[in-house]
Design an enzyme around this catalytic site. Structure first.
Site, PDB file in Angstrom:
ATOM      1  CG  MET A  18     -18.690  14.204 -52.003  1.00 49.98           C
ATOM      2  SD  MET A  18     -18.522  15.721 -52.922  1.00 49.98           S
ATOM      3  CE  MET A  18     -17.927  15.182 -54.398  1.00 49.98           C
ATOM      4  CG  ASP A  19     -16.779  17.658 -46.799  1.00 52.47           C
ATOM      5  OD1 ASP A  19     -16.080  16.628 -46.563  1.00 52.47           O
ATOM      6  OD2 ASP A  19     -16.107  18.621 -46.682  1.00 52.47           O
ATOM      7  CB  ALA A  48      -8.574  18.291 -50.840  1.00 51.08           C
ATOM      8  CB  THR A 208      -7.136  28.047 -34.503  1.00 51.94           C
ATOM      9  OG1 THR A 208      -7.498  26.825 -34.293  1.00 51.94           O
ATOM     10  CG2 THR A 208      -5.931  28.087 -35.460  1.00 51.94           C
ATOM     11  N   GLY A 210     -10.747  29.950 -32.641  1.00 50.21           N
ATOM     12  CA  GLY A 210     -12.019  30.133 -33.075  1.00 50.21           C
ATOM     13  C   GLY A 210     -12.105  31.878 -33.083  1.00 50.21           C
ATOM     14  CB  ALA A 211     -14.910  33.933 -32.302  1.00 46.77           C
ATOM     15  CG  ASP A 241      -9.168  22.158 -43.235  1.00 45.58           C
ATOM     16  OD1 ASP A 241      -8.352  21.772 -42.436  1.00 45.58           O
ATOM     17  OD2 ASP A 241      -9.926  21.352 -43.495  1.00 45.58           O
TER      18      ASP A 241
END
Length: 301
Positions: A18-19, A48, A208, A210-211, A241
């Site tokens: 749970m964030d 998840a 990855t 980012g932008a 994710d």
């Protein structure tokens, strides 16, 4: 492993949390108190999030993980089932579920503290868990659960010709046996720098940026780069994710198609607050690609 098909079967072994998300104009310095501008509780966890991302991107997904017996557990289970993720391998462990405390500033950048809870109790795989892994086209793992469990799952996947996709985050020292079982690694640029030579053992590596998009290096050393669509960034939590889950869902189409699909998914995920709430659907990714991909031209290289 199943035969080639349009809808891949993906087993995701990983964390669910749970964030607890607080927004603020700027993140505090050590010892400093700042005022928040908002608060939300959003189901998350790298495992998840990636399971939901792969499902929303069109894959048939089973999640292998654990929740506690606390007040968060029913909501964590519900967010998976509402997204169409299979949860028959989601076990309950006495004690708290995993939680993540997240601070997001006005630029969309975040700081995260994770307390593993039930995720740390995922120390063994049952026969039913192993059967799901053996039957899958792709096994997706991260490192927010015990590494020995990840290693056991990867070894079982390799023995059944299931492709192993590892997102080695948070970065940790991994046994050589685990690296030997990994077919695809997805890392960000900082993780790539930390892991260094370890990634040379992996046939397919996606980094990855980012932008700036993402890069791919194949087993023959061949490389591809894909830019990221320009979007208005609200929150970068879960963008990686979303990228990873979408990449797994599209992997059987080939690295170039999967990379483009994942870059679109990752960009879309930054346009909304919260991890699971921001994960895009296949329809949303298709819509972005319909507008964006024709303009890419030689930008994929």
């Amino acid at each position: 492993m199943t035969a080639d098909r349009d809808v891949p079967a993906i087993a995701v072994l990983g964390s669910i949390n749970m964030d607890l998300v607080t927004t603020t104009e700027r993140r505090p310095q050590p010892g400093e108190t700042v005022l928040g501008t908002g608060f939300a509780m959003v189901p998350g966890g790298k495992g998840a999030n990636q399971a939901i991302a792969a499902r929303r991107a069109g894959a048939d997904v089973t999640f292998v993980g654990a929740v506690g017996d606390d007040v968060f557990a029913p909501e964590l289970r519900r967010v998976l089932t509402d997204s169409g993720v299979r949860v028959d391998r989601l076990r309950v462990i006495a004690g708290p579920s995993g939680i993540a405390t997240i601070v997001v500033d006005t630029g969309g950048e975040n700081s995260i503290i994770v307390a593993g809870g039930a995720n740390a109790g995922l120390t063994e795989l049952t026969a039913a868990d192993l059967a799901v892994i053996a039957a899958a086209d792709i096994l997706v793992c991260q490192l927010e659960i015990p590494i020995d469990t990840v290693a056991a799952a990867a070894a079982h996947a390799r023995s059944h010709r299931t492709t192993v996709l590892l997102n080695p985050s948070p970065v940790a020292d991994l046994p050589a046996e685990l690296w030997a079982d990994v077919d695809v690694a997805v890392v960000n640029s900082g993780e790539a720098d930390e892991l260094g030579a370890a990634l040379t053992r992996v046939p397919h590596v996606i980094t990855t940026r980012g932008a700036a998009g993402a890069d791919y290096r194949g087993p023959d050393g061949r490389g591809l780069s894909c830019p990221s669509p320009r979007v208005r960034v609200v929150d970068t939590t879960g963008a990686g994710d979303s990228f990873t889950g979408a990449l797994a869902a599209a992997w059987q189409r080939g690295p170039e198609a999967a990379l483009t699909w994942a870059c679109a998914a990752g960009a879309l995920a930054t346009t909304r607050l919260g991890a699971s709430a921001s994960i895009p659907t296949a329809a949303a990714i298709d819509a972005m690609l319909a507008d964006w991909a024709p303009r890419l031209g030689s930008d994929i290289r």
